[in-house]
Every structure is written in structure tokens, then in C-alpha cells.
Design a protein around this motif. Structure first.
Motif, PDB file in Angstrom:
ATOM      1  N   GLY A 117       0.800  -1.226   0.000  1.00  0.00           N
ATOM      2  CA  GLY A 117       0.000   0.000   0.000  1.00  0.00           C
ATOM      3  C   GLY A 117       0.833   1.276   0.000  1.00  0.00           C
ATOM      4  O   GLY A 117       0.286   2.363   0.189  1.00  0.00           O
ATOM      5  N   ARG A 118       2.131   1.160  -0.162  1.00  0.00           N
ATOM      6  CA  ARG A 118       2.959   2.365  -0.244  1.00  0.00           C
ATOM      7  C   ARG A 118       4.012   2.180  -1.334  1.00  0.00           C
ATOM      8  O   ARG A 118       4.849   1.295  -1.245  1.00  0.00           O
ATOM      9  CB  ARG A 118       3.627   2.650   1.110  1.00  0.00           C
ATOM     10  N   GLN A 119       3.918   2.967  -2.368  1.00  0.00           N
ATOM     11  CA  GLN A 119       4.857   2.865  -3.475  1.00  0.00           C
ATOM     12  C   GLN A 119       5.471   4.229  -3.753  1.00  0.00           C
ATOM     13  O   GLN A 119       5.038   5.225  -3.193  1.00  0.00           O
ATOM     14  CB  GLN A 119       4.106   2.395  -4.737  1.00  0.00           C
ATOM     15  N   HIS A 123      -0.970   5.832  -7.681  1.00  0.00           N
ATOM     16  CA  HIS A 123      -1.987   6.543  -8.466  1.00  0.00           C
ATOM     17  C   HIS A 123      -3.078   7.097  -7.561  1.00  0.00           C
ATOM     18  O   HIS A 123      -3.452   6.458  -6.586  1.00  0.00           O
ATOM     19  CB  HIS A 123      -2.600   5.614  -9.510  1.00  0.00           C
ATOM     20  N   GLN A 124      -3.547   8.249  -7.917  1.00  0.00           N
ATOM     21  CA  GLN A 124      -4.658   8.832  -7.155  1.00  0.00           C
ATOM     22  C   GLN A 124      -5.819   9.153  -8.085  1.00  0.00           C
ATOM     23  O   GLN A 124      -5.623   9.560  -9.231  1.00  0.00           O
ATOM     24  CB  GLN A 124      -4.219  10.132  -6.476  1.00  0.00           C
ATOM     25  N   LEU A 125      -7.013   8.972  -7.525  1.00  0.00           N
ATOM     26  CA  LEU A 125      -8.222   9.471  -8.173  1.00  0.00           C
ATOM     27  C   LEU A 125      -8.704  10.587  -7.250  1.00  0.00           C
ATOM     28  O   LEU A 125      -8.981  10.338  -6.079  1.00  0.00           O
ATOM     29  CB  LEU A 125      -9.264   8.353  -8.244  1.00  0.00           C
ATOM     30  N   GLU A 306      -4.024   2.202  -5.521  1.00  0.00           N
ATOM     31  CA  GLU A 306      -3.432   0.901  -5.178  1.00  0.00           C
ATOM     32  C   GLU A 306      -4.071   0.348  -3.896  1.00  0.00           C
ATOM     33  O   GLU A 306      -4.365  -0.838  -3.805  1.00  0.00           O
ATOM     34  CB  GLU A 306      -1.917   1.020  -4.972  1.00  0.00           C
ATOM     35  N   ARG A 307      -4.276   1.240  -2.918  1.00  0.00           N
ATOM     36  CA  ARG A 307      -4.891   0.762  -1.658  1.00  0.00           C
ATOM     37  C   ARG A 307      -6.332   0.326  -1.903  1.00  0.00           C
ATOM     38  O   ARG A 307      -6.799  -0.664  -1.340  1.00  0.00           O
ATOM     39  CB  ARG A 307      -4.826   1.859  -0.593  1.00  0.00           C
ATOM     40  N   LEU A 308      -7.032   1.066  -2.760  1.00  0.00           N
ATOM     41  CA  LEU A 308      -8.403   0.687  -3.084  1.00  0.00           C
ATOM     42  C   LEU A 308      -8.427  -0.694  -3.753  1.00  0.00           C
ATOM     43  O   LEU A 308      -9.301  -1.522  -3.482  1.00  0.00           O
ATOM     44  CB  LEU A 308      -8.998   1.743  -4.021  1.00  0.00           C
TER      45      LEU A 308
HETATM   46  P1  ATP Z   1      -0.057   8.387   4.365  1.00  0.00           P
HETATM   47  O1  ATP Z   1      -0.303   8.906   5.736  1.00  0.00           O
HETATM   48  O2  ATP Z   1      -0.521   6.980   4.161  1.00  0.00           O
HETATM   49  O3  ATP Z   1       1.360   8.609   3.920  1.00  0.00           O
HETATM   50  P2  ATP Z   1      -0.801  10.813   3.098  1.00  0.00           P
HETATM   51  O4  ATP Z   1      -1.462  11.625   4.129  1.00  0.00           O
HETATM   52  O5  ATP Z   1       0.633  11.077   2.787  1.00  0.00           O
HETATM   53  O6  ATP Z   1      -0.985   9.256   3.407  1.00  0.00           O
HETATM   54  P3  ATP Z   1      -2.308  12.016   0.979  1.00  0.00           P
HETATM   55  O7  ATP Z   1      -1.285  12.961   0.554  1.00  0.00           O
HETATM   56  O8  ATP Z   1      -3.479  12.506   1.705  1.00  0.00           O
HETATM   57  O9  ATP Z   1      -1.646  10.804   1.766  1.00  0.00           O
HETATM   58  O10 ATP Z   1      -2.816  11.178  -0.286  1.00  0.00           O
HETATM   59  C1  ATP Z   1      -4.130  10.640  -0.376  1.00  0.00           C
HETATM   60  C2  ATP Z   1      -4.107   9.150  -0.511  1.00  0.00           C
HETATM   61  O11 ATP Z   1      -3.130   8.722  -1.459  1.00  0.00           O
HETATM   62  C3  ATP Z   1      -3.715   8.401   0.745  1.00  0.00           C
HETATM   63  O12 ATP Z   1      -4.798   8.275   1.612  1.00  0.00           O
HETATM   64  C4  ATP Z   1      -3.280   7.064   0.200  1.00  0.00           C
HETATM   65  O13 ATP Z   1      -4.396   6.242  -0.058  1.00  0.00           O
HETATM   66  C5  ATP Z   1      -2.630   7.438  -1.094  1.00  0.00           C
HETATM   67  N1  ATP Z   1      -1.170   7.473  -0.956  1.00  0.00           N
HETATM   68  C6  ATP Z   1      -0.409   8.452  -0.419  1.00  0.00           C
HETATM   69  N2  ATP Z   1       0.891   8.137  -0.482  1.00  0.00           N
HETATM   70  C7  ATP Z   1       0.953   6.915  -1.080  1.00  0.00           C
HETATM   71  C8  ATP Z   1       2.017   6.036  -1.460  1.00  0.00           C
HETATM   72  N3  ATP Z   1       3.287   6.360  -1.261  1.00  0.00           N
HETATM   73  N4  ATP Z   1       1.704   4.864  -2.054  1.00  0.00           N
HETATM   74  C9  ATP Z   1       0.419   4.517  -2.285  1.00  0.00           C
HETATM   75  N5  ATP Z   1      -0.622   5.309  -1.965  1.00  0.00           N
HETATM   76  C10 ATP Z   1      -0.365   6.483  -1.379  1.00  0.00           C
END
Ligand code: ATP
Ligand code: MG
Length: 421
Positions: A117-119, A123-125, A306-308
Motif C-alpha cells: 500500500g505504499r509505493q 496513483h490517485q483518483l 493501489e490501496r483501493l
Molecule cells: P499516508 O499517511 O498513508 O502517507 P498521506 O497523508 O501522505 O498518506 P495524501 O497525501 O493525503 O496521503 O494522499 C491521499 C491518498 O493517497 C492516501 O490516503 C493514500 O491512499 C494514497 N497514498 C499516499 N501516499 C501513497 C504512497 N506512497 N503509495 C500509495 N498510496 C499512497
């Protein structure tokens, strides 16, 4: 050769799930009249320094910064909101309409330690509702995200919401928080002490149990909010109640970017392990103005795709099987006839797969079975002589000879009765 650490290929065997998300999300955006926007993947580094903030994790340690051959300081975008704010200013979108309802989907880049869940490329929607200070904007954004999650049958998620007030309220609170935390200075390690100096609010959502126990008696941000901020927050909560949207107020929810004010929210899922946040967002009334644009408030959030997808995989296995026919041409002598038949199939919108591998017919049929085709259309020497094709139904294990001009009609009838074959 390998992919760069923290990046992944999304293979055809997985991409259909992404397409499902894309198609269903577009339908929902369409209902709410949100329009798609695509901004470049590279931006000036300055854009993120000025918006996300110097002391945030993203800017201080996660950005992919490089200089191009012309010596420009560039960054692979770590998030989507600042680029959209820039696009609105550059293209003066506000002249056309003071309210901009937008969505985006695409890759983001953060130099983080890769784990489930962390890459580093993920990708974001995301959606942005720009131009309104009404609590209805927050409610609309949250409703849309909820609908996307519900449509994809994601259960067990929780919406958490908070208000971090305006800048003055936060400054006052931060002062008191730092004072309080300083009493425990000798219990705190170096990184925490550093955070206390640079970005003390972020301590609130620290996962460290020691910090959380110290925070139990710390001042609470909500107590520092004035009438206006409280009124806005209460209204957001009330409208969510009116819509029967379940949420939890979390007074420690602050987000990792500098541009937020008032409402912040996150959606977490019990179906995920350590990285359990699927969506984060909030209101940003100063962002566009601070980047040199007009005074346009906004609300937005982003889902981590990716998490979704991890959640989707745990819920149900969606099937990618389509009603498809497998076209087998016995030898190159029948190629031309094969093309004619394929053209007919295409015109009739019948899904097909043309077998190209040079293997014997039995093996081709085996491949059709593996591909879960419904039938094979076999075109051979005899068939050409008789102006027919042989159609072998794989499930029913029988075959029929069909006149060439009747193929489409025949297949359509059979496909409509498909469960019997
Ligand atoms: P986290 O606390 O998990 O690092 P974040 O507060 O940095 O999240 P946001 O900037 O709010 O994350 O991004 C919105 C969403 O994008 C997150 O809730 C998460 O689902 C996803 N996301 C953020 N960083 C990553 C990552 N490195 N890899 C995969 N998904 C990510
Ligand atoms: Mg992060």
C-alpha cells in the motif's frame, strides 16, 4: 532489468479492475457534473514548495526533484491539488465560471519506503470543488467519494472528520501545544523534537503510543476555534447527518499538507493493514490566492488507487470473462476468408480473438478453452469449398456446420441463449 524500486507494472490481468473503477467513477462524476482535468506530471519544484509547504514530509523528504537539461528545477508531482490550482490560475478558468468542479486520475511520485500500500509511483483518483465556501462543498465531495466506494462494494470503511480552523486559530493552538509538549522534552527523541520545531501539528497524528499518551492531556484544537470556524464545522456535520452518512469526529486529524484550513477528513479501511488510509482531503481556502490567483476557496480529496485495489481484491473476485469467440484459421490458404469473417464479426459487434499461433488445431482449441472462449469458429479447406464454417461450442462439446452467410445470425442467437451452452 527491473522496475525502479517502489514502482510496479500494472499487468493486463489486473488492469481491468482499474478500468472498472475508471468507468464507474466517470458515471458518478457525470451525475454530479464534475469534469476531468489532466495536468502535466512534471511541474516546477517551486509550485510544491509554495503550496504543500517546506516543513511537510512530502516536500522535506519525499519529492522527486531533478534539473532538466536547461537547468530548470523540476519535480515529479507528489500530489494533484497544487497542479490543479496552478492550472486554474494559468488558464484563468475562473473567468468562465467561478465554480470549478473537477476530477483527475493519474500517477503521483513520492520517495518513500516501499511496502504494502505504499509505493514510490502510485496513483490517485481525486476531486476538487473550487470556488465555494459553503459547507455543501465538503458534503458534495465526501458524498461522491462515498458513492465511488459503495459502488465498488467497499465496506468496512470509516470516514473521519475534523476542523483545523483558520490560520490565527492554528497559530494560537500550536503555541500552546508546543508549550505543553516542551514539558516532556526529555522523553522525546530527536525526530519528535525536530517535528515540534518544524511542524508541531503533525505530532497529533503520530502513531507512537508514547506520544499519544502524552497528548491525552494536551490542549485540543477544537477548543481554539472561533464562532465562524465552529459554525462551518457544525454545518458540515449536520448535512452529513441529514444524508445519513456515518462519520467519526477525530479532533486529532490534521493532514500532512500546509494548505488546508477548516475541514479535514480521511477515510480508513479495516481491510488494510498498516497503510489503512484510502482517501484524504480537506478545505483549502488560501491555496489559489497564495499561488498568485484570485481569492478562490476550495475543497478536495484523493483516493489512493493501489490501496483501493487491495481492498477490492479482498471483497470479491470480479470476473473479466467476456462472451468471446475464438477464430481458428487452419492454414495460410484460408487467411483471406478468415479476414472476411472477422470483418463480419466486427461489424456485428461480436467479440472475438484471432488465433495467430502456428500450432495444430487441437492445440488451438485447447488455447480457446484456456481463454474461456465460448466457441471456436474453424475455417479450413473443406469449409471454403462448401462456403461454410465449423463452429465448435466448448462448453456443450458439440459442433455445427453453418453456412457462411448465416454465421452472424447463428452466433447472435446462440449467444443470446448462452447459459445453455
Ligand atoms: P499516508 O499517511 O498513508 O502517507 P498521506 O497523508 O501522505 O498518506 P495524501 O497525501 O493525503 O496521503 O494522499 C491521499 C491518498 O493517497 C492516501 O490516503 C493514500 O491512499 C494514497 N497514498 C499516499 N501516499 C501513497 C504512497 N506512497 N503509495 C500509495 N498510496 C499512497
Ligand atoms: Mg504520506
Amino acid at each position: 532489468m527491473q522496475t525502479i524500486r517502489g514502482t510496479k507494472d500494472i499487468l493486463p490481468s489486473d488492469i481491468y479492475k482499474w478500468q472498472e473503477l475508471y468507468l464507474k467513477a466517470i458515471e458518478i462524476f457525470n451525475i454530479y457534473d464534475y469534469l476531468e482535468i489532466k495536468t502535466p506530471i512534471v511541474e516546477t519544484t517551486d509550485l510544491f514548495l509554495r503550496s504543500v509547504g517546506n516543513n511537510t514530509d512530502i516536500v522535506s523528504k519525499e519529492m522527486y526533484i531533478f534539473s532538466d537539461r536547461g537547468g530548470r528545477a523540476l519535480t515529479l508531482r507528489p500530489e494533484g491539488t497544487a497542479p490543479i490550482a496552478r492550472a486554474i490560475i494559468n488558464n484563468k478558468l475562473y473567468l468562465d465560471n467561478n465554480i470549478q468542479k473537477l476530477w483527475y486520475m493519474g500517477p503521483m511520485f513520492r520517495y518513500e519506503r516501499p511496502q504494502s500500500g505504499r509505493q514510490r509511483q502510485f496513483h490517485q483518483l481525486g476531486i476538487e470543488c473550487i470556488g465555494s465556501n459553503s459547507p455543501l462543498a465538503e458534503v458534495e465531495v465526501i458524498t461522491i467519494i462515498k458513492q465511488i466506494l459503495d459502488t465498488l462494494r467497499c465496506q468496512d470503511y470509516q470516514i473521519e472528520i475534523n476542523s483545523i480552523g483558520n490560520k490565527e486559530e492554528r497559530i494560537q493552538y500550536t503555541k500552546d501545544l508546543v508549550n505543553y509538549m516542551s514539558e516532556f522534552e526529555y522523553d522525546l527523541d530527536v525526530t519528535v523534537r525536530k517535528r515540534l520545531l518544524n511542524n508541531p501539528l503533525r505530532l497529533l497524528d503520530s502513531k507512537d503510543p508514547k506520544i499519544q499518551s502524552i497528548l491525552n492531556k494536551a490542549p485540543i484544537l477544537i477548543d481554539y476555534l472561533g464562532k465562524k470556524s465552529l459554525k462551518h464545522f457544525t454545518a458540515v456535520c449536520k448535512y452529513l447527518d441529514d444524508l445519513n452518512i456515518t462519520y467519526k469526529i477525530n479532533h486529532k486529524l490534521v493532514r500532512g499538507l500546509d494548505y488546508y484550513n477548516d475541514t479535514t477528513f480521511e477515510i480508513t479501511s479495516k481491510k488494510l493493514g498498516g497503510q489503512n488510509t484510502i482517501c484524504g482531503g480537506g478545505r483549502y481556502n488560501e491555496l489559489i490566492n497564495s499561488l498568485g490567483g484570485p481569492n478562490l476557496p476550495g475543497v478536495g480529496c484523493a483516493i489512493g488507487i493501489e490501496r483501493l485495489m487491495i481492498i477490492r481484491d479482498k471483497i470479491d473476485k470480479i470476473s473479466n470473462d467476456k462472451k468471446r469467440v475464438h477464430v481458428i484459421i487452419q492454414s495460410h490458404k484460408e487467411n483471406q476468408k478468415g479476414l472476411e469473417i472477422i470483418t463480419k464479426l466486427r461489424s456485428a459487434n461480436i467479440l472475438f480473438h484471432l488465433e495467430l499461433e502456428d500450432i495444430n488445431i487441437q492445440k488451438q482449441i485447447q488455447k480457446a478453452i484456456k481463454n474461456k472462449a465460448l466457441c471456436c469458429i474453424i475455417i479450413g479447406e473443406n469449409e471454403i469449398l462448401n462456403r461454410t464454417v465449423t463452429i465448435k461450442w466448448l462448453k456443450g462439446k458439440f459442433q455445427e456446420t453453418v453456412q457462411e452467410e448465416k454465421i452472424i445470425e447463428y452466433i447472435k442467437i446462440k449467444l443470446s441463449q448462452i447459459d445453455r451452452y
